[in-house]
Design a protein around this motif. Structure first.
Motif, PDB file in Angstrom:
ATOM      1  N   MET A   6       0.835  -1.205   0.000  1.00  0.00           N
ATOM      2  CA  MET A   6       0.000   0.000   0.000  1.00  0.00           C
ATOM      3  C   MET A   6       0.867   1.251   0.000  1.00  0.00           C
ATOM      4  O   MET A   6       2.037   1.219   0.371  1.00  0.00           O
ATOM      5  N   GLN A   7       0.255   2.342  -0.428  1.00  0.00           N
ATOM      6  CA  GLN A   7       0.936   3.636  -0.430  1.00  0.00           C
ATOM      7  C   GLN A   7       0.106   4.605   0.410  1.00  0.00           C
ATOM      8  O   GLN A   7      -1.078   4.822   0.145  1.00  0.00           O
ATOM      9  N   ILE A   8       0.726   5.177   1.451  1.00  0.00           N
ATOM     10  CA  ILE A   8       0.046   6.125   2.334  1.00  0.00           C
ATOM     11  C   ILE A   8       0.837   7.427   2.356  1.00  0.00           C
ATOM     12  O   ILE A   8       2.048   7.422   2.599  1.00  0.00           O
ATOM     13  N   GLN A   9       0.166   8.523   2.075  1.00  0.00           N
ATOM     14  CA  GLN A   9       0.816   9.831   2.045  1.00  0.00           C
ATOM     15  C   GLN A   9       0.022  10.825   2.892  1.00  0.00           C
ATOM     16  O   GLN A   9      -1.205  10.833   2.877  1.00  0.00           O
ATOM     17  N   ARG A  10       0.767  11.692   3.620  1.00  0.00           N
ATOM     18  CA  ARG A  10       0.144  12.763   4.388  1.00  0.00           C
ATOM     19  C   ARG A  10       0.176  14.041   3.545  1.00  0.00           C
ATOM     20  O   ARG A  10       1.156  14.316   2.846  1.00  0.00           O
ATOM     21  N   SER A  11      -0.897  14.809   3.582  1.00  0.00           N
ATOM     22  CA  SER A  11      -0.963  16.057   2.820  1.00  0.00           C
ATOM     23  C   SER A  11       0.036  17.071   3.385  1.00  0.00           C
ATOM     24  O   SER A  11       0.455  16.966   4.549  1.00  0.00           O
ATOM     25  N   PRO A  12       0.461  18.078   2.575  1.00  0.00           N
ATOM     26  CA  PRO A  12       1.420  19.078   3.056  1.00  0.00           C
ATOM     27  C   PRO A  12       0.963  19.762   4.343  1.00  0.00           C
ATOM     28  O   PRO A  12       1.774  20.071   5.224  1.00  0.00           O
ATOM     29  N   PRO A  33      -4.204   1.232  -2.332  1.00  0.00           N
ATOM     30  CA  PRO A  33      -3.704  -0.156  -2.351  1.00  0.00           C
ATOM     31  C   PRO A  33      -2.921  -0.396  -3.636  1.00  0.00           C
ATOM     32  O   PRO A  33      -3.453  -0.234  -4.734  1.00  0.00           O
ATOM     33  N   LYS A  34      -1.661  -0.762  -3.497  1.00  0.00           N
ATOM     34  CA  LYS A  34      -0.800  -0.903  -4.673  1.00  0.00           C
ATOM     35  C   LYS A  34      -0.853  -2.313  -5.258  1.00  0.00           C
ATOM     36  O   LYS A  34      -0.842  -2.494  -6.452  1.00  0.00           O
ATOM     37  N   VAL A  35      -0.872  -3.331  -4.406  1.00  0.00           N
ATOM     38  CA  VAL A  35      -0.943  -4.717  -4.869  1.00  0.00           C
ATOM     39  C   VAL A  35      -2.047  -5.407  -4.084  1.00  0.00           C
ATOM     40  O   VAL A  35      -2.027  -5.407  -2.858  1.00  0.00           O
ATOM     41  N   VAL A  36      -3.013  -5.942  -4.787  1.00  0.00           N
ATOM     42  CA  VAL A  36      -4.141  -6.604  -4.144  1.00  0.00           C
ATOM     43  C   VAL A  36      -4.154  -8.069  -4.557  1.00  0.00           C
ATOM     44  O   VAL A  36      -4.240  -8.391  -5.737  1.00  0.00           O
ATOM     45  N   ASP A  37      -4.038  -8.960  -3.586  1.00  0.00           N
ATOM     46  CA  ASP A  37      -4.007 -10.400  -3.846  1.00  0.00           C
ATOM     47  C   ASP A  37      -5.341 -11.031  -3.484  1.00  0.00           C
ATOM     48  O   ASP A  37      -5.882 -10.768  -2.409  1.00  0.00           O
ATOM     49  N   ALA A  38      -5.858 -11.859  -4.370  1.00  0.00           N
ATOM     50  CA  ALA A  38      -7.112 -12.561  -4.098  1.00  0.00           C
ATOM     51  C   ALA A  38      -6.861 -13.768  -3.211  1.00  0.00           C
ATOM     52  O   ALA A  38      -5.746 -14.273  -3.117  1.00  0.00           O
ATOM     53  N   GLY A  39      -7.914 -14.234  -2.547  1.00  0.00           N
ATOM     54  CA  GLY A  39      -7.828 -15.452  -1.750  1.00  0.00           C
ATOM     55  C   GLY A  39      -7.570 -15.218  -0.275  1.00  0.00           C
ATOM     56  O   GLY A  39      -6.905 -16.020   0.379  1.00  0.00           O
ATOM     57  N   HIS A  40      -8.118 -14.140   0.276  1.00  0.00           N
ATOM     58  CA  HIS A  40      -7.876 -13.813   1.687  1.00  0.00           C
ATOM     59  C   HIS A  40      -8.317 -14.957   2.606  1.00  0.00           C
ATOM     60  O   HIS A  40      -7.542 -15.421   3.451  1.00  0.00           O
ATOM     61  N   HIS A  41      -9.558 -15.420   2.458  1.00  0.00           N
ATOM     62  CA  HIS A  41     -10.065 -16.466   3.336  1.00  0.00           C
ATOM     63  C   HIS A  41      -9.436 -17.824   2.998  1.00  0.00           C
ATOM     64  O   HIS A  41      -9.238 -18.645   3.903  1.00  0.00           O
ATOM     65  N   GLN A  42      -9.122 -18.050   1.734  1.00  0.00           N
ATOM     66  CA  GLN A  42      -8.433 -19.284   1.354  1.00  0.00           C
ATOM     67  C   GLN A  42      -7.124 -19.418   2.117  1.00  0.00           C
ATOM     68  O   GLN A  42      -6.811 -20.475   2.676  1.00  0.00           O
ATOM     69  N   ARG A  43      -6.331 -18.346   2.112  1.00  0.00           N
ATOM     70  CA  ARG A  43      -5.033 -18.396   2.777  1.00  0.00           C
ATOM     71  C   ARG A  43      -5.182 -18.562   4.289  1.00  0.00           C
ATOM     72  O   ARG A  43      -4.405 -19.276   4.921  1.00  0.00           O
ATOM     73  N   GLN A  44      -6.184 -17.904   4.862  1.00  0.00           N
ATOM     74  CA  GLN A  44      -6.400 -18.005   6.298  1.00  0.00           C
ATOM     75  C   GLN A  44      -6.777 -19.436   6.691  1.00  0.00           C
ATOM     76  O   GLN A  44      -6.252 -19.991   7.667  1.00  0.00           O
TER      77      GLN A  44
END
Length: 412
Positions: A266-272, A281-292
């Motif tokens: 993920m990329q998080i930036q604070r404003s000036p 979200p920069k990279v989103v992987d499927a299968g959250h519950h599968q992996r759990q």
């Protein structure tokens, strides 16, 4: 040129040699084939036994076979739902000495069906909606890894039961292209093809009397566009929150988890001025519950099946005397999860005889038992127990499964 078998799985070449490569595929004798439902294809496709497993064989040019074989391997590496590539067979020669077309061999996806074979009578709106949902998820997953399908359709997809929904698998990659990232135009092209193809396929069903009168092919074809757009937007949109409400980021991640996706980067930036926070979200992987579920129990399931089984596991763990979240003296979740597999999951599945399971995998059977137990208990006003559930399930539910009608019983 002698017969050549280029195999991905080193355990297959000797098994594949016994197949009738000197005969055109459409002329293979019945004893060499497995009677499984096939989807529509521009090529000759047949199912056959290779050793102790079923494989799908497609006759296609050598260039196309090698290319699709490579693309399917890439998708396997990227953990995208697609059929497994096994081998490419070249150098085929007929009994008359004339060359025969090469073949691409993939592993048959157990428990899967082409969409046309899923219903003997009428495909209802709810079912069409679930198929489109599954196809939209598959298309988004492909686009997230940079794969342009080039021929997205129901016909080029296999569907497996996934709890109350479906899971979609790519079955034809010959028009695909893999890029580091897709442009908006490439994604839009895939979506437009999907819209046109789906509308046409539903019109075919309508003409054959297999589509519910309330399903308009054009409207449902257009539905894939909005379903894809909604999911893509949720997975990739940039969010701006007040700095004092950074917990919104956690809420967003939980929403993605509920959709079955993990945020791997993920990329998080604070404003000036420091008063706002931007989250992407920069990279989103499927299968959250599968992996759990896999981490806790070792069970490898579809995503919605995993969600159902995790809910049952959590409720069961709460009834155990040694379950004490946060207590170092309590049993670890992994210990309880494996106990649940041994004492609850496996015994329940084994109550359904092996020869009655059709093409359903154990996770789907367990989910359906949970659903049927709830239904019977709600109607009776008390918990009916597992034995009554299984007896009713075998009589009232399993005989009506689409897979029971379409998948031949296992041989002795």
């Amino acid at each position: 040129m002698p017969l050549q078998i280029r195999a991905f799985d080193a355990g297959h070449p000797s098994k594949l040699l016994d197949l009738a490569w000197s005969v055109p595929l459409e002329q293979w004798p019945d004893e060499s084939l497995v009677a499984l439902p096939r989807g529509i294809s521009r090529h000759v496709v047949r199912f056959a036994m290779a050793g102790d497993e079923v494989v799908a064989i497609k006759e296609v040019s050598e260039w196309a076979a090698v290319r699709e074989y490579g693309l399917l391997r890439d998708l396997d590496r990227l953990a995208i739902p697609a059929v497994d590539p096994i081998a490419v067979v070249t150098g085929r020669v007929g009994a008359d000495g004339e060359p025969l077309e090469p073949a691409l061999i993939t592993r048959h996806l157990n428990g899967s069906l082409p969409y046309r074979s899923m219903f003997e009578t009428t495909m209802r709106p709810g079912t069409v909606n679930r198929l489109l949902d599954a196809l939209a998820v598959l298309l988004v997953r492909l686009h997230l890894v940079g794969f342009a399908w080039g021929d997205c359709s129901l016909s080029n997809t296999l569907f497996r039961r996934d709890a109350g929904a479906f899971a979609a698998y790519l079955v034809d990659a010959e028009t695909g292209q893999l890029h580091p990232q897709l442009s908006r135009g490439q994604r839009d092209y895939d979506i437009e093809l999907a819209r046109v193809n789906i509308a046409g396929e539903l019109m075919d069903l309508e003409a054959g009397g297999s589509l519910h009168p309330s399903v308009d092919p054009v409207t449902f074809g257009e539905a894939i566009v909005s379903r894809y757009a909604d999911l893509w937007h949720e997975l990739t949109r940039e969010s701006v929150y007040p700095a004092s409400k950074r917990y919104y980021i956690d809420d967003r991640i939980r929403r993605l988890n509920d959709l079955g996706f993990d945020v791997a980067e993920m990329q998080i930036q604070r404003s000036p001025g420091g008063d706002q926070v931007t989250f992407l979200p920069k990279v989103v992987d499927a299968g959250h519950h599968q992996r759990q579920l896999l981490r806790l129990t070792g069970l490898d399931t579809e995503e919605n099946q995993a969600r159902s089984l995790l809910n049952d596991l959590e409720h069961w763990m709460a009834t155990q005397d040694d379950y004490a979240p946060g207590d170092p003296l309590g049993a670890r979740p992994e210990v309880l999860a494996h106990r649940w597999v041994r004492q609850v999951f496996r015994p329940a599945v084994r109550l359904v005889p092996l020869d009655r399971r059709a093409g359903l995998d154990p996770a789907q059977i367990y989910h359906e038992l949970l659903e049927h137990r709830w239904y019977l208990s709600e109607r009776a006003g008390h918990d009916v127990g597992l034995d009554t559930t299984v007896e009713s399930y075998l009589t009232d539910v399993l005989p009506h499964s689409a897979l029971a009608a379409a998948v031949p019983p296992p041989t002795a």
